[in-house]
Design a protein around this motif. Sequence first.
Motif, PDB file in Angstrom:
ATOM      1  N   ARG A   1       0.856  -1.088   0.045  1.00  0.00           N
ATOM      2  CA  ARG A   1       0.086  -0.025   0.080  1.00  0.00           C
ATOM      3  C   ARG A   1       1.000   1.187   0.016  1.00  0.00           C
ATOM      4  O   ARG A   1       0.477   2.283  -0.764  1.00  0.00           O
ATOM      5  CB  ARG A   1      -0.925   0.107   1.080  1.00  0.00           C
ATOM      6  N   CYS A   2       1.923   1.289   0.785  1.00  0.00           N
ATOM      7  CA  CYS A   2       2.706   2.618   0.753  1.00  0.00           C
ATOM      8  C   CYS A   2       3.425   2.924  -0.643  1.00  0.00           C
ATOM      9  O   CYS A   2       3.311   3.888  -0.869  1.00  0.00           O
ATOM     10  CB  CYS A   2       3.668   2.432   1.937  1.00  0.00           C
ATOM     11  N   TYR A   3       4.055   1.763  -1.188  1.00  0.00           N
ATOM     12  CA  TYR A   3       4.548   2.092  -2.422  1.00  0.00           C
ATOM     13  C   TYR A   3       3.453   2.617  -3.456  1.00  0.00           C
ATOM     14  O   TYR A   3       3.453   3.328  -4.315  1.00  0.00           O
ATOM     15  CB  TYR A   3       5.284   1.113  -2.907  1.00  0.00           C
ATOM     16  N   ALA A   4       2.186   1.995  -3.335  1.00  0.00           N
ATOM     17  CA  ALA A   4       1.172   2.671  -4.172  1.00  0.00           C
ATOM     18  C   ALA A   4       0.601   3.991  -3.881  1.00  0.00           C
ATOM     19  O   ALA A   4       0.057   4.685  -4.763  1.00  0.00           O
ATOM     20  CB  ALA A   4      -0.044   1.514  -4.089  1.00  0.00           C
ATOM     21  N   LEU A   5       0.715   4.330  -2.713  1.00  0.00           N
ATOM     22  CA  LEU A   5       0.042   5.589  -2.443  1.00  0.00           C
ATOM     23  C   LEU A   5       1.160   6.868  -2.289  1.00  0.00           C
ATOM     24  O   LEU A   5       0.948   8.068  -2.275  1.00  0.00           O
ATOM     25  CB  LEU A   5      -0.233   5.506  -0.722  1.00  0.00           C
ATOM     26  N   GLN A   6       2.526   6.349  -2.545  1.00  0.00           N
ATOM     27  CA  GLN A   6       3.476   7.522  -2.780  1.00  0.00           C
ATOM     28  C   GLN A   6       3.349   8.369  -3.804  1.00  0.00           C
ATOM     29  O   GLN A   6       3.475   9.631  -3.786  1.00  0.00           O
ATOM     30  CB  GLN A   6       4.792   6.959  -2.669  1.00  0.00           C
ATOM     31  N   ASP A   7       2.796   8.054  -4.879  1.00  0.00           N
ATOM     32  CA  ASP A   7       2.470   8.773  -6.076  1.00  0.00           C
ATOM     33  C   ASP A   7       1.373  10.006  -5.921  1.00  0.00           C
ATOM     34  O   ASP A   7       1.476  10.874  -6.552  1.00  0.00           O
ATOM     35  CB  ASP A   7       1.916   7.918  -7.264  1.00  0.00           C
ATOM     36  N   ALA A   8       0.406   9.707  -5.059  1.00  0.00           N
ATOM     37  CA  ALA A   8      -0.385  10.535  -4.653  1.00  0.00           C
ATOM     38  C   ALA A   8       0.336  11.969  -3.850  1.00  0.00           C
ATOM     39  O   ALA A   8      -0.396  13.070  -3.955  1.00  0.00           O
ATOM     40  CB  ALA A   8      -1.519  10.181  -3.787  1.00  0.00           C
ATOM     41  N   TYR A   9       1.362  11.610  -3.239  1.00  0.00           N
ATOM     42  CA  TYR A   9       1.902  12.583  -2.469  1.00  0.00           C
ATOM     43  C   TYR A   9       3.077  13.280  -3.382  1.00  0.00           C
ATOM     44  O   TYR A   9       3.195  14.454  -3.184  1.00  0.00           O
ATOM     45  CB  TYR A   9       2.424  12.092  -1.195  1.00  0.00           C
ATOM     46  N   ALA A  10       3.872  12.492  -3.796  1.00  0.00           N
ATOM     47  CA  ALA A  10       4.938  12.698  -4.623  1.00  0.00           C
ATOM     48  C   ALA A  10       4.829  12.198  -6.128  1.00  0.00           C
ATOM     49  O   ALA A  10       5.525  11.229  -6.250  1.00  0.00           O
ATOM     50  CB  ALA A  10       6.412  12.357  -4.062  1.00  0.00           C
ATOM     51  N   MET A  11       4.183  12.904  -6.896  1.00  0.00           N
ATOM     52  CA  MET A  11       3.732  12.664  -8.263  1.00  0.00           C
ATOM     53  C   MET A  11       4.878  12.366  -9.084  1.00  0.00           C
ATOM     54  O   MET A  11       4.934  11.363  -9.797  1.00  0.00           O
ATOM     55  CB  MET A  11       2.650  13.505  -8.725  1.00  0.00           C
ATOM     56  N   ASP A  12       5.664  13.065  -9.018  1.00  0.00           N
ATOM     57  CA  ASP A  12       7.200  13.368  -9.811  1.00  0.00           C
ATOM     58  C   ASP A  12       8.255  12.415  -9.114  1.00  0.00           C
ATOM     59  O   ASP A  12       9.115  12.944  -8.305  1.00  0.00           O
ATOM     60  CB  ASP A  12       7.495  14.556 -10.003  1.00  0.00           C
ATOM     61  N   ARG A  13       8.219  11.066  -9.647  1.00  0.00           N
ATOM     62  CA  ARG A  13       9.376  10.104  -9.090  1.00  0.00           C
ATOM     63  C   ARG A  13      10.650  10.501  -9.601  1.00  0.00           C
ATOM     64  O   ARG A  13      11.728  10.400  -8.737  1.00  0.00           O
ATOM     65  CB  ARG A  13       9.210   8.715  -9.640  1.00  0.00           C
ATOM     66  N   TRP A  14      10.832  11.351 -10.550  1.00  0.00           N
ATOM     67  CA  TRP A  14      12.115  11.852 -10.854  1.00  0.00           C
ATOM     68  C   TRP A  14      12.544  13.001  -9.965  1.00  0.00           C
ATOM     69  O   TRP A  14      13.735  13.077 -10.079  1.00  0.00           O
ATOM     70  CB  TRP A  14      11.926  12.492 -12.437  1.00  0.00           C
ATOM     71  N   ALA A  15      11.610  13.674  -9.464  1.00  0.00           N
ATOM     72  CA  ALA A  15      12.124  14.641  -8.360  1.00  0.00           C
ATOM     73  C   ALA A  15      12.471  14.072  -7.303  1.00  0.00           C
ATOM     74  O   ALA A  15      13.187  14.753  -6.348  1.00  0.00           O
ATOM     75  CB  ALA A  15      10.729  15.356  -8.275  1.00  0.00           C
ATOM     76  N   LEU A  16      12.383  12.898  -6.978  1.00  0.00           N
ATOM     77  CA  LEU A  16      12.773  12.122  -5.578  1.00  0.00           C
ATOM     78  C   LEU A  16      14.216  11.839  -5.614  1.00  0.00           C
ATOM     79  O   LEU A  16      14.721  11.324  -6.686  1.00  0.00           O
ATOM     80  CB  LEU A  16      12.215  10.838  -5.146  1.00  0.00           C
ATOM     81  N   PRO A  17      14.972  12.232  -4.468  1.00  0.00           N
ATOM     82  CA  PRO A  17      16.439  12.178  -4.422  1.00  0.00           C
ATOM     83  C   PRO A  17      16.920  10.487  -4.546  1.00  0.00           C
ATOM     84  O   PRO A  17      16.068   9.871  -4.054  1.00  0.00           O
ATOM     85  CB  PRO A  17      16.911  12.447  -3.078  1.00  0.00           C
ATOM     86  N   ALA A  18      17.867  10.070  -5.078  1.00  0.00           N
ATOM     87  CA  ALA A  18      18.131   8.841  -5.198  1.00  0.00           C
ATOM     88  C   ALA A  18      18.268   7.793  -4.147  1.00  0.00           C
ATOM     89  O   ALA A  18      18.010   6.773  -3.931  1.00  0.00           O
ATOM     90  CB  ALA A  18      19.409   8.504  -6.310  1.00  0.00           C
ATOM     91  N   ASP A  19      18.713   8.824  -2.921  1.00  0.00           N
ATOM     92  CA  ASP A  19      18.791   7.982  -1.710  1.00  0.00           C
ATOM     93  C   ASP A  19      17.657   8.021  -0.771  1.00  0.00           C
ATOM     94  O   ASP A  19      17.709   7.908   0.579  1.00  0.00           O
ATOM     95  CB  ASP A  19      20.257   8.577  -1.028  1.00  0.00           C
ATOM     96  N   VAL A  20      16.407   8.298  -1.362  1.00  0.00           N
ATOM     97  CA  VAL A  20      15.058   8.379  -0.653  1.00  0.00           C
ATOM     98  C   VAL A  20      14.389   7.011  -1.048  1.00  0.00           C
ATOM     99  O   VAL A  20      14.267   6.793  -1.982  1.00  0.00           O
ATOM    100  CB  VAL A  20      14.465   9.586  -0.955  1.00  0.00           C
ATOM    101  N   ASP A  21      14.002   6.328   0.145  1.00  0.00           N
ATOM    102  CA  ASP A  21      13.106   5.258  -0.278  1.00  0.00           C
ATOM    103  C   ASP A  21      11.941   5.511   0.763  1.00  0.00           C
ATOM    104  O   ASP A  21      11.692   6.197   1.701  1.00  0.00           O
ATOM    105  CB  ASP A  21      13.906   4.052   0.202  1.00  0.00           C
ATOM    106  N   VAL A  22      10.901   4.404   0.659  1.00  0.00           N
ATOM    107  CA  VAL A  22       9.731   4.383   1.387  1.00  0.00           C
ATOM    108  C   VAL A  22       9.985   3.433   2.568  1.00  0.00           C
ATOM    109  O   VAL A  22      10.293   2.582   2.489  1.00  0.00           O
ATOM    110  CB  VAL A  22       8.684   3.825   0.751  1.00  0.00           C
ATOM    111  N   TYR A  23       9.302   4.002   3.725  1.00  0.00           N
ATOM    112  CA  TYR A  23       9.577   3.309   5.059  1.00  0.00           C
ATOM    113  C   TYR A  23       8.173   3.428   5.666  1.00  0.00           C
ATOM    114  O   TYR A  23       7.180   4.099   5.139  1.00  0.00           O
ATOM    115  CB  TYR A  23      10.586   4.023   6.081  1.00  0.00           C
TER     116      TYR A  23
END
Length: 377
Positions: free
Chosen positions: A177-199
């Motif tokens: 669920r968390c990986y599926a929900l991340q796009d609603a908050y941070a829609m642009d995955r390209w804008a996420l830093p490379a060293d950031v992940d979901v917890y």
Amino acid sequence: MSIPPPPGPQGQYPQGPYAPQWGHPLAPYPRQAPVNGLAIAAFVLGVLCFVPAVGLVLGLIALARIRKRGERGKGFAVAGCVLSSVGLALWTLTLATGAAADFWDGFRDAARGEDTAYSLEKGQCFTTPGGSLQGVTYDVDEVPCTQEHDGEVFAAFDLPDGSYPGDTDITRAADDRCYALQDAYAMDRWALPADVDVYYLTPTSASWRTGDREITCLFGNTDERDTLTGSLRNDGARLDPDQHTYLLAEGHLNRAMDEVPAAEAVEEDFAGYRVWAGQVSEALREEIAMLDGHGWPAGAGRPVAELTEDLRAAQREWGLAAKATDLDAYFEHYGEGYDLVVADSTVTARKALGLATTQPDYEGGGDGGGDDPGVEV
């Protein structure tokens, strides 16, 4: 003067009240029977009502031992049994009516006014003791997202009621669920830093018994020695209509890429990889439809049109990979299709729309490569 009486028979004086006599030594003063320890324990547990079932069992055992050994404490044992029975009935009634869940909800609502893991809400940033996002935690310190922080909450959801599903099932639900929900908050995955992940923060078996069902999803740094600075929020409220439409369209491809089979080698799950290729092909079709149906501003129309041409070619290749009958054919079409979805036309279109142009690694899958990124509360 008085004359002593004549000696008695055999020259002995008659025995008086103070004369010694042969016999057994005097017995000590009789002691009272000891008080049974289990009876006292049963009474204490019955009064406290912490574990009424245990108090009842101890009381019954104590009564049996008292009868057998002649010990004292029957009153304690009986009182412990009665109080424990009442406590057990109250506990049963509490669970049946949902009062325990109401208590937990009240506790959690109160905790939301404090710096605890239960108080975290969507959009909040926080630090943890030691900066760790692993293990069990309770205390957190909410801080402005403009300051250095360890995590940023992007979603939360509740698990269904019932018995505790176990750590494995809870982790699986949080992961999905968390990986599926991340796009609603941070829609642009390209804008996420490379060293950031979901917890995520998950219930423990102990908190589950008090009604805790919430899983909190958050972003964190994969290196505990590093922190985050600035919010990662990138949703519809912070995007213009053209950026928002583009990212919604691209989301179809992102979610399909997330579904890559768990097997690292295609040979290990050829059928699964063929199904996945079909999913990617269908996602590309939906992305193309959205891009074609939007009116793009001057300066972005041509780059987006060139992108859609590459995506159409990619859709055909992924579709052929889904129909491949052997590994060689699969790899041929997969390679062509992958190269097209990461072509320079994507970067050009993004640049024209003012979006991030640093390309993420699709080949790593959708899970970010993290190892059980869970925190229990």
